[in-house]
Design a protein around this motif. Sequence first.
Motif, short mmCIF file in Angstrom:
data_model
loop_
_atom_site.label_atom_id
_atom_site.label_comp_id
_atom_site.label_asym_id
_atom_site.label_seq_id
_atom_site.Cartn_x
_atom_site.Cartn_y
_atom_site.Cartn_z
N MET A 81 0.83 -1.20 0.00
CA MET A 81 0.00 0.00 0.00
C MET A 81 0.86 1.25 0.00
N PHE A 82 1.82 1.33 0.91
CA PHE A 82 2.68 2.52 1.00
C PHE A 82 3.49 2.72 -0.28
N LEU A 99 0.01 9.25 0.84
CA LEU A 99 0.87 10.15 0.07
C LEU A 99 0.44 11.60 0.26
N LEU A 100 -0.84 11.82 0.56
CA LEU A 100 -1.35 13.18 0.72
C LEU A 100 -0.73 13.88 1.93
N GLU A 114 6.06 5.70 -10.28
CA GLU A 114 5.16 6.84 -10.41
C GLU A 114 5.09 7.70 -9.14
N THR A 115 5.61 7.19 -8.03
CA THR A 115 5.39 7.85 -6.75
C THR A 115 5.95 9.26 -6.70
N ALA A 116 7.15 9.46 -7.19
CA ALA A 116 7.78 10.78 -7.13
C ALA A 116 6.93 11.82 -7.86
N ALA A 289 -0.88 13.04 11.00
CA ALA A 289 -1.23 11.81 10.30
C ALA A 289 0.01 11.10 9.77
N HIS A 290 0.96 11.87 9.24
CA HIS A 290 2.19 11.25 8.71
C HIS A 290 2.98 10.57 9.82
#
Length: 529
Positions: A81-82, A99-100, A114-116, A289-290
Amino acid sequence: MPLRCDQSALWPQLAAHYSSHGQYLDMRQAFAQDAQRFAGFSQSAPHVFADLSKNLWDRDTEALLLDLARDCGLAQHRDAMFAGEAINTTENRAVLHTLLRRPAGLVLPGDVPETAQRLAGVHHTLDAMLQYAEQVRSDAAITDVVNIGIGGSDLGPHMAVRALEEFRIPGKRFHFVSNVDGHELHHVLQGLRPESTLFLVASKTFTTAETMMNAHSALTWFAAQGGRDVARHFAALTTNIEAAGAMGITTTFGFWDWVGGRYSLWSAIGLPIAIAIGAQGFRDFLAGAHAMDEHFRTAPLAQNLPVRLGLLDVWYRNFHGFTSRCIAPYHAALGRYSAYLQQLEMESNGKRVAQDGSLLTCVTSPVLWGEPGTNGQHAFFQMLHQGADVLPLEIVAVRKASHPLPGHQQKLLANALAQTQALMVGKASDDGHRHFPGNRPSTLMLLEALTPASLGALIALQEHRVFVSGSLWGINSFDQWGVELGKVLARDLEARWDSGDVTGLDGSTAGLLQRLRAAPAAWEIVNRL
């Protein structure tokens, strides 16, 4: 795909453990036999301290549950997921609400390519949204902000704005309209002036029936009251820029298909929160949250609070057979917290099929319900203490008061502690009416203060807890096909309203539709029969 818990070799071991030991556990005896029980079953996580010791489990139970989590590949599913893998299998989407709230430029092990780019887009939108929020905050002419949305576009922002009222900007009022029942919108509009109102229309696709009905009615009211400049007084939280533009709305903030509605308050859907508490407050909300994300991602399973809570949920639902969980926040500002958790957990895990579409052999999500304490004590706590059903209680308490009134906080917290104590210890009496059986479970989560950061951490904790139980059950916690059928049938019935055609309807629906379409005089005739 993770191994389903009911297909693990450890599942029958847990069943045998419950039959021989778990169902007979008495917490009063467990405390007497284990001087370290509180220390072993309580822990700190970012901004949250949780006491799990007044629950119907012991070290052997938790050890078996942790073995089950390992056997089912929970850690690997979490990491997927992460990393941004498409774990929402029915829609072939990533699940990246985390990610938000990830800091700009932070790279995690295993990130998909795609994450970056996704993270850069997140922060570009976040910066623009927060800049707009500050503009609205500094505009003294805007005194009222009306959020029009439903489901995740309402429950999260509504809950958070109310919870953080101590941090809200003075001079602005916040309203939330979700129900298609015109009574709600009409009631809000009665107290507004078009020249001092900002409407936020929150719908990812700009097709949500209830939201669009309310948005069009708000536009009609705006024009009828002499409102000018729709572009100044309306903004849209959507990816459908063309549809918003067709309504004259030019200020838009979008989000992505890898953000589910019930996980979207961290995105542009959180604009009313940002207007209420400011850009820095919203960044603190994300940071809290992070911090919980990092705890969930990195802490060993045995010291991982979301994992322990999720495992306890599986233990209660599948072995004890508890069908519901009562949520009682002992802070009046958390008045919408229970409603928010209802969607988060019941829409996520209210499923009866596994990810591969096969029927599950075990039940899933409990029913969540509740009200703030101490109100609940004078309503439904009777059933918690003396009812035939055992209903686990979950309390959220806050140590520091958010008001200056002397004496109140001590009395409030004493009540919170007393309820968990009374549920466990009970009170023996020969008079059955006054007998409290005790040995009833409760969890207490404690925040030092209710702040943007602590609220962010608390919400993320609940998100990850839902992930854990859903992962073990082998379901897709990130779709919600169950909400679709009623919408389709409602459109069909709307079309029949004018025509009166009941062909193909069942007898009950046909009869009710005909009665609702009848003139008032016909109602009187029917009522006299």
